[in-house]
Every structure is written in C-alpha cells, then in structure tokens.
Write a protein that holds these residues in place. Structure first.
Motif, PDB file in Angstrom:
ATOM      1  N   ALA A 332      26.603  -0.682 -39.335  1.00  0.00           N
ATOM      2  CA  ALA A 332      27.209  -1.302 -38.151  1.00  0.00           C
ATOM      3  C   ALA A 332      28.117  -2.470 -38.547  1.00  0.00           C
ATOM      4  CB  ALA A 332      26.112  -1.776 -37.199  1.00  0.00           C
ATOM      5  N   LEU A 333      27.617  -3.360 -39.426  1.00  0.00           N
ATOM      6  CA  LEU A 333      28.432  -4.500 -39.836  1.00  0.00           C
ATOM      7  C   LEU A 333      29.637  -4.067 -40.662  1.00  0.00           C
ATOM      8  CD1 LEU A 333      25.606  -7.049 -40.772  1.00  0.00           C
ATOM      9  CD2 LEU A 333      26.997  -6.981 -38.692  1.00  0.00           C
ATOM     10  N   VAL A 334      29.453  -3.055 -41.497  1.00  0.00           N
ATOM     11  CA  VAL A 334      30.568  -2.585 -42.315  1.00  0.00           C
ATOM     12  C   VAL A 334      31.677  -2.040 -41.426  1.00  0.00           C
ATOM     13  CG1 VAL A 334      31.231  -0.944 -44.110  1.00  0.00           C
ATOM     14  CG2 VAL A 334      29.030  -2.116 -44.237  1.00  0.00           C
ATOM     15  N   TRP A 335      31.289  -1.243 -40.432  1.00  0.00           N
ATOM     16  CA  TRP A 335      32.301  -0.694 -39.531  1.00  0.00           C
ATOM     17  C   TRP A 335      32.976  -1.796 -38.713  1.00  0.00           C
ATOM     18  CZ3 TRP A 335      34.578   3.629 -40.099  1.00  0.00           C
ATOM     19  CH2 TRP A 335      33.923   4.737 -40.627  1.00  0.00           C
ATOM     20  N   LEU A 336      32.206  -2.793 -38.311  1.00  0.00           N
ATOM     21  CA  LEU A 336      32.786  -3.892 -37.546  1.00  0.00           C
ATOM     22  C   LEU A 336      33.822  -4.644 -38.370  1.00  0.00           C
ATOM     23  CD1 LEU A 336      32.828  -5.564 -34.957  1.00  0.00           C
ATOM     24  CD2 LEU A 336      30.926  -6.919 -35.900  1.00  0.00           C
ATOM     25  N   ALA A 337      33.508  -4.910 -39.632  1.00  0.00           N
ATOM     26  CA  ALA A 337      34.464  -5.591 -40.501  1.00  0.00           C
ATOM     27  C   ALA A 337      35.711  -4.747 -40.718  1.00  0.00           C
ATOM     28  CB  ALA A 337      33.796  -5.920 -41.838  1.00  0.00           C
ATOM     29  N   CYS A 338      35.506  -3.440 -40.908  1.00  0.00           N
ATOM     30  CA  CYS A 338      36.658  -2.552 -41.099  1.00  0.00           C
ATOM     31  C   CYS A 338      37.537  -2.520 -39.857  1.00  0.00           C
ATOM     32  CB  CYS A 338      36.182  -1.147 -41.461  1.00  0.00           C
ATOM     33  SG  CYS A 338      35.403  -1.024 -43.089  1.00  0.00           S
ATOM     34  N   LEU A 339      36.915  -2.498 -38.685  1.00  0.00           N
ATOM     35  CA  LEU A 339      37.690  -2.471 -37.455  1.00  0.00           C
ATOM     36  C   LEU A 339      38.474  -3.764 -37.266  1.00  0.00           C
ATOM     37  CD1 LEU A 339      35.173  -0.753 -35.004  1.00  0.00           C
ATOM     38  CD2 LEU A 339      37.272   0.210 -35.958  1.00  0.00           C
TER      39      LEU A 339
END
Length: 579
Positions: A332-339
C-alpha cells in the motif's frame, strides 16, 4: 518320465525303511501337476507325498513323441525397426487361434485382440502398443489343444515408457482419485502443495504418509477438505512420473495461501511451521522469509479460525492461511509513493511541454482501457445437468480467469449460495456485474434448454419445483423479463458446446443476443467478453488456443462414449501387416 517318478518314489520309501514299490503307467494331461500319496501298512503310520510337474509341448523330450504336440504353432518374436514382428511358422492348411491380452496382476486377464488364422502368418505390432503386461497366446483349432502363452515385453524399455505415457490420473470428487493404466505399476502416491508462484511442488510427507498405488481402483487421501493448491504426485523408485492438481477445476484457480504444519507433542505441546521451498520455517523465528516476518499474524489467524484446516489427527494438522491481505498491506505504501511521484512528474511535464500533453492523454486512455479490461466481470450461469458437465463448466471458468476477466460462478460460491439462497445470490452478482460494465453469460445445455422452455410454456401450466440451491433455475425469473422487454442486448451473451447441443436447440427468444458455439467459435466468444478492450486478432487467436487446450481434458471426459476404453489402442487388421 516314468523312470524319473519311479526312482524318486523308491528312494523316498527306502529312506523311510519301508521296502520297495511297484510302479505302473497311468494317464495324465500335458503340463499337469501330478500328486502321489503313499502310506505303510497298517495305514498312516508313515506317509509319503510326492508332487511332480509334467512338461508341456514346449519341452524337448515330448515334442517328437506326443502326437497332440505335432500341430502346435511355433511363435517367434523379432524386431522390425522400431516395431515388433510376430512370425507364426505353421503349415498352409493349419488353422490356429491367436490372442493378445493384458496379463494384469491386480485383477483378471483383460483381452485386447483375438483372431482365428490359417497358415503361416507375420503380424506387425506398433512399438507404441507395447506394454510390459502384453502377452501372446497361440493354439491349434483342435479339441483339447494345448495353448502356448508368452509375455515377451516385461523387460522392454519401450514398453515401460509406453505404460507411463498411457497412465492417467482421474478426479473422482470430492477427494477421491484413480490411476488408470493397462498394467500394474510399482508406484507410490503422495500429496504435495503447489505454491502460486509456480515453484516446485512441496511434498507433504511427512506428516501425511505415502500410499501404494493400485491401478484402476478408487483411492482417497485423508484430507478434511480440498484445496486447489493440493496436488498428487505418483513416483516409482524415487523418480517422479506423474503430477496433477486434480481438484483445480472444481475448486477454482490456485490461491496465494500459506500452508502451516502443526506438530503435536505427547503433552499437548504443539508447534507451527510454514512450508516453504527452503523447508518448514518456524513461525516465531528470525529467518528472513515471508512466513517468519508474518509469524505472529499467521499464528493469530490460526487461533481466530481464519485459516482452513485441511487435515487433522493426534500427531498434527495442516492449515491453509490466506495471504492476500498481507500483500495488500505491504504494497500500500509503495503504491502510494509511486502514485505521488507519478503525479508530480505528470504536473511538471504538463506545465512545460504542450506536446507531452497529447501523449499523456493517449497514455491515460490506454491505462483506463487496460484497467477496464482487467476489471471486467463475467457472471457464468449454467444448469447443473451432471457431474461431468459441472467439471466442464469449472474448467471453462478457470480458463477465463487466466484472461483479463473476473469470473463469478456458483460452483465456487457454494457457501455464499447456501447462506443467502440462490435467488438473492444471483441478484447480488447480477447487479454488481452490470454496474461494473460486465456481462452475464448463459451457458446452454439440454437441462438449461428444458428449464427455459418450461418457464416459457403456457401460463396455465404451473412450473415444477426446483432445487432451492439451483442458481440457473432461480435466475430465470429475472433473465426472461430482460429478454422479453428488450433489455438483454449488451448485457447478456449466450454459449453452448457444439457436441452437447445442436445449434437450433437454443430457444429463439435468446437469439436477440450473440450465441456462440464452443469451442469452434472461441475467438469470437472471447472478443465479445472483453468488449472494446479486446486484443488484436492474432493475440485473440492465441488466447482462444490456450482456452481450448485447457478445456480439452474436460471435453474428452464429458463426451467419451459409454464403455470406451481409457488407455491403450484397439488391435485389428489395421494394426499389423499379414503375409
């Protein structure tokens, strides 16, 4: 022969100190076992039993002396390239019988081919028809003739390879299976766990025991419940020969579950470890594996009942714990940072370069189209005519899941179906599918056509009662109004298997939507399911070929004529050349 019997009996009597014996001739059948019983006077003080095996016509000492052996056909087995040639050297007028059969240790002899022939013959056997238990029997067509049997392929490497090629693992729900083969196999069967990532299948021995395989017999493993990741391995002399995940079609695609092995001690002291390629990792350890990092959470899942128990006895248990929620949390955090990073880059490019704006617009449309294709839902409705058709539906649903489709079918939702009821379950699935822009697939079969005609009959005839858990029968109360009121196009798609149902059997009412014949029209069927996001024709044809290969075993099982053999080939004049 007389002299041999007399000498043996005389020596035995002398050893007993009882004197001599007078021996005379008597009749006996060729190849018979003769038993002689003698005793002293008064009777039964001393006894002497003698058993003698008489030779048959193959013995050199009787071939020229016994008239009934003179007409015996002589058989020679020789190589003819990769094939095998049977040469029968007899006179031109001699009539004899020839039989090929499978000499099975487990069960009676299984005939394969039989024929009455005349004169010298040369018969060629294809090398693919050879198996270790294939035997040949030949005899003159005369009363009380002696039959000669040989089994020349027991040590032939080609025969053993063909035997394993012909062996098939067959599913017998709920947890039964059977190994079909023409000959007995010295093999053992074990269960293994196939991870979702496609790595090696992890053996479940121990704690589960190995089991000796008896071919052509139903066997069961001591599981409480089935799981799509559980597979069967058949091995011989520590070499893996067959592996099949037998329950995948009926239980859906493989899951990203973690298998936990519970070991119980003599004083209720238990421990849990996770089965991984590196071994069984203790949950509360410092190892750098996924199971060790999530050890406490997995232990809580077992204690709270969120894991499925597959096996249980006094020594231990097996648990299958879902890992989806942990994967979502981890990324979840990885995707948030990527977004966030993507959003910043997008704004910078949008402000500086007008040309990039058009490219980003196209990219955004492609991403939306791909997301729509991946998230498009398909609700599969069918009539459960019989178990073989249900397996065929399960195979179709599993194959469609490999495409960018989300498939809902009552075969995978029996628990929800039982809790909600067939009608409520169908309403919820239909509403969700149509709201997401999905499609409802009506899979027609003889049973489905009969139910549709029953609902379409004269209103004066009350329809008969149906199984309350039959989703197809319950769905007709909503499906038929959509067709009658013209709301079906764009929402529904029809399909049927061309070997199971003729094209004109589908009621005319349902022809207002596309109806496809499977598997002949698979490309058009898949293109309609994917809608505007369907790939190019070449890619679509490749996906149709993948689905067709996945359906073929279930189609063969569903459409096999009654009494048809499962392995081996028929033997007739076309199988060999006669000269």
């Amino acid at each position: 022969m007389k002299r041999s019997l007399e000498e043996q009996l005389t020596q035995s009597l002398r050893s007993l100190g009882t004197g001599s014996v007078v021996f005379d001739c008597f009749e006996a059948a060729l190849g018979a076992e003769v038993q002689i019983w003698s005793y002293t006077q008064p009777r039964y003080q001393k006894e002497l039993n003698l058993t003698q095996q008489l030779p048959d016509c193959r013995g050199l000492e009787v071939q020229d002396n016994i008239q009934s052996c003179w007409a015996l056909p002589w058989l020679n087995v020789s190589a003819d390239g990769e094939d095998v040639r049977l040469v029968l050297d007899v006179s031109e007028e001699q009539r004899f019988g020839l039989s090929l059969y499978w000499n099975q240790v487990q069960g009676p002899i299984k005939p394969w081919w039989h024929s009455n022939l005349t004169g010298p013959q040369t018969i060629t056997l294809n090398h693919t028809d050879l198996v270790p238990c294939l035997c040949i029997q030949v005899w003159p067509l005369e009363p009380d003739s002696v039959r000669t049997s040989i089994c020349p392929f027991r040590e032939d490497p080609r025969a053993h390879r063909n035997l394993w090629r012909a062996a098939r693992l067959q599913l017998l729900p709920p947890l039964g299976w059977r190994l079909d083969a023409p000959c007995s196999l010295p093999a053992e069967a074990t269960l293994c766990w196939q991870p979702l990532d496609g790595g090696p299948c992890l053996s479940l021995v121990p704690p589960l025991p190995r089991e000796n395989v008896t071919v052509n017999k139903v066997l069961e493993f001591p599981l409480l419940k089935g799981h799509p990741n559980v597979c069967v391995q058949v091995s011989t002399w520590e070499k893996l020969q067959l592996q099949e995940c037998l329950w995948a079609d009926s239980l859906g695609p493989r899951k990203d579950d973690m298998l936990l092995v519970e070991t119980r001690g003599p004083q209720d002291n238990g421990s849990l470890c996770a089965l991984e390629p590196s071994g069984c990792t203790p949950l509360l350890s410092r190892a750098s594996t996924r199971a060790a990092r999530l050890g406490e959470q997995l232990l809580q899942d077992v204690q709270s009942g969120q894991c499925l128990q597959l096996w249980d006895n006094d020594l231990g248990a097996l648990w299958a714990c879902p890992m989806d929620k942990y994967i979502h949390q981890r990324w979840a955090l990885v995707w948030l940072a990527c977004l966030l990073l993507a959003a910043v880059l997008f704004l910078l490019l949008l402000l500086k370069m007008s040309r990039v704006k058009g490219w980003l617009r196209l990219l955004k449309e492609n991403i939306r189209a791909g997301a729509a294709a991946r998230s498009r839902a398909a609700l599969l409705l069918y009539s459960a005519d019989d178990a073989s058709f249900e397996r065929l539906v399960g195979a179709l649903a599993s194959a469609l899941c490999q495409l960018p489709l989300r498939v809902a079918v009552d075969l995978w939702s029996r628990r929800d179906l039982s809790a909600q009821g067939a009608l409520a379950w169908f309403h919820a699935q239909r509403r969700q599918t149509l709201q997401e822009g999905g499609v409802v697939v009506l899979l027609f079969s003889p049973g489905a056509v009969a139910l549709c005609r029953e609902w379409l009959q004269d209103a004066t005839s009350a329809p008969r009662a149906h199984d309350p858990h039959d989703a197809f029968a319950a769905s007709l109360s909503c499906v038929l109004p959509d067709f009658l009121q013209g709301r079906a196009p764009g929402r529904y798609v029809g399909a049927y298997f061309d070997k199971l149902l003729p094209a004109d059997a589908v009621p005319a009412l349902f022809r207002s939507v596309p109806v496809f014949s499977l598997p002949s029209q698979l490309p058009d069927f898949l293109g309609t399911l994917q809608g505007s996001a369907a790939p190019r024709p070449r890619r679509l044809a490749e996906r149709a070929e993948q689905v067709s290969r996945a359906l073929q075993p279930a189609l063969d099982s569903c459409f096999r004529p009654p009494g048809a053999p499962g392995t081996g080939r028929g033997m007739g004049p076309e199988a060999g050349d006669r000269t």
